[in-house]
Design an enzyme around this catalytic site. Sequence first.
Site, mmCIF file in Angstrom:
data_model
loop_
_atom_site.group_PDB
_atom_site.id
_atom_site.type_symbol
_atom_site.label_atom_id
_atom_site.label_comp_id
_atom_site.label_asym_id
_atom_site.label_seq_id
_atom_site.Cartn_x
_atom_site.Cartn_y
_atom_site.Cartn_z
ATOM 1 N N GLU A 1 0.308 73.341 -33.588
ATOM 2 C CA GLU A 1 1.572 72.855 -34.164
ATOM 3 C C GLU A 1 2.733 73.844 -34.069
ATOM 4 O OE1 GLU A 1 -1.546 70.255 -36.122
ATOM 5 O OE2 GLU A 1 -1.370 72.332 -35.435
ATOM 6 N N GLU B 1 -7.792 68.709 -38.714
ATOM 7 C CA GLU B 1 -7.523 68.495 -40.139
ATOM 8 C C GLU B 1 -8.398 67.373 -40.692
ATOM 9 O OE1 GLU B 1 -2.953 69.516 -40.956
ATOM 10 O OE2 GLU B 1 -3.227 68.314 -39.142
#
Length: 552
Positions: free
Chosen positions: A371, A351
């Site tokens: 995740e 990210e």
Amino acid sequence: MHFFYHPAKNRLVEVIPAEDSSEDTIARVVQYCKQLGKVVIVCKDRPGFVVNRFFVPWLNEACLLYEEGHATPAQIDSVACEAFSIGMGPFALMNLTGPPIALHSTDYLAQQLDTSRYTGAQNLRDLVAANEMWTIGEDVDCDDETAKTIRERLLGVVFAVASQIVEEEICSMEDVDRGAKVGLRWAKGPFELMNEFGVDEAYRMAQGYTDLQGEGTGFKLPEFLQVKGQTGNPWVFEFVDAEIKNGIATININRPEAMNALNETVVAQLGALLDNLNDDSTIHTIVLEGAGKAFVAGADVKFFVDRLDENAFPKIYDFTADGHDVLSKLENSSKTTIALTTGLALGGGLELALSCDYRIGTRRTQFRFPETSIGIYPGLGGTQRTTRICGVNAARWAILAGNWIGPKLAADLGLLTHLVEPADVDATVDSIAENGKPSNKYTGAPVRMSEAVQAAVEFYSDENMGSIIVGQTPEGFNDDDSYAIRQIKQISRTAPIALRMASELIDVASSTNLEEGLAAELQNLEGIFATKDAYEGLSSLIQGRRPTYTNE
């Protein structure tokens, strides 16, 4: 270069420049070592360099404790393992690498540093002369007073010598700690241990070791350690630094022992540094890189578990919101921003890279969003930026199933903007810096519709999502279709609530602007961390087991 035993497994290498070594030569050697997956410490040419400067005297001090009759090798090893949180004590380690190496190294340091206490203990000399190994035994119990003597002598030598290394400017205290954690696999480095015991107590132990030195010794305890101990304040570590050259600022996230994982300190230091660089009119390009084999391997999962144990979700929110602010400083920077994703970039690390204008990769590049398999969703813009870069369907493939993304596929998707040979990384940075910011960072579609990309886009179509989200093979795919089987198997390992929320956030990205999409990630944060599955997934990762999800 000084490689550590076993060089094929140990990731540490010390690089020691000569007085006439050019900056270019040093940079090339460091880059070469990084290509080998090594963690690099650049240090001055002094006896013992960094790690052996404190490690070898530590070994000899253990021998002296035994020789003086304080305890047995088994007892000394046991106390050392507890004090330093290590798996093998000094005698076991000498048996592993060979007692002759320990004797030669400590005698060398004694001579070069004019420190008689480093002279090899007589029992070590006798052992080497007899061509034997230490007999350690199994009786590890000793009384509290004996354990205290062992602990304080072994800690004292490390604290004292580590302070000398920093005073002599051989390297930074961060690199001393890094050497201990990567090269010796200690849980904490010398300065972190000082913080744990208290710097005032660390000074007392270091002074106690210094008092054991004989008359006329060259051993001196640095005054700054005493001054620091009197303040009562812990050491403060810098994990983020920058080097500026020809208008290009290269930010190094230097926490390789944790694969540069993002924690509160790293996020705060990175944010402050970006503020300074963004305000500097002499800088036109900002480059981010990570020390060691990883760019950034996500956020520090233990932080999340600890905050959940404390029932302190607001701290999780604040940490994530701070992370959003830092990534926005890259996203909205007037400078050209580049992420050197030449190794692993996982979760929050990926990210971070996606917030940059460009991402340079090599054959060692590996991306992944793990995740959903640990009970949460990418919360630092992963659902939003990925979708805007490569489109909804490809983002589903990457985020929902958590598929590994190799360098070629990353380039096809547009997650890598430049895939080059390791030797061409620097030239690529220079070329990007010359050309400036991209005209359109978010194209919303893969760069190349390769066979692998085509398969991902077709499988994760809108029509198929109703089946995929409940773990069923979509219509039109046979039960023996290997691709469908593999994807559904990946989906089956995710937390159902996290899977649904991630899917919804990807859909949000297709109908909002970036600012609104990022706000949606933050708004859903409490909902996901309140689930039992989030705690189960995060805890299982720390504990090294497979999670069991209950959809709660």
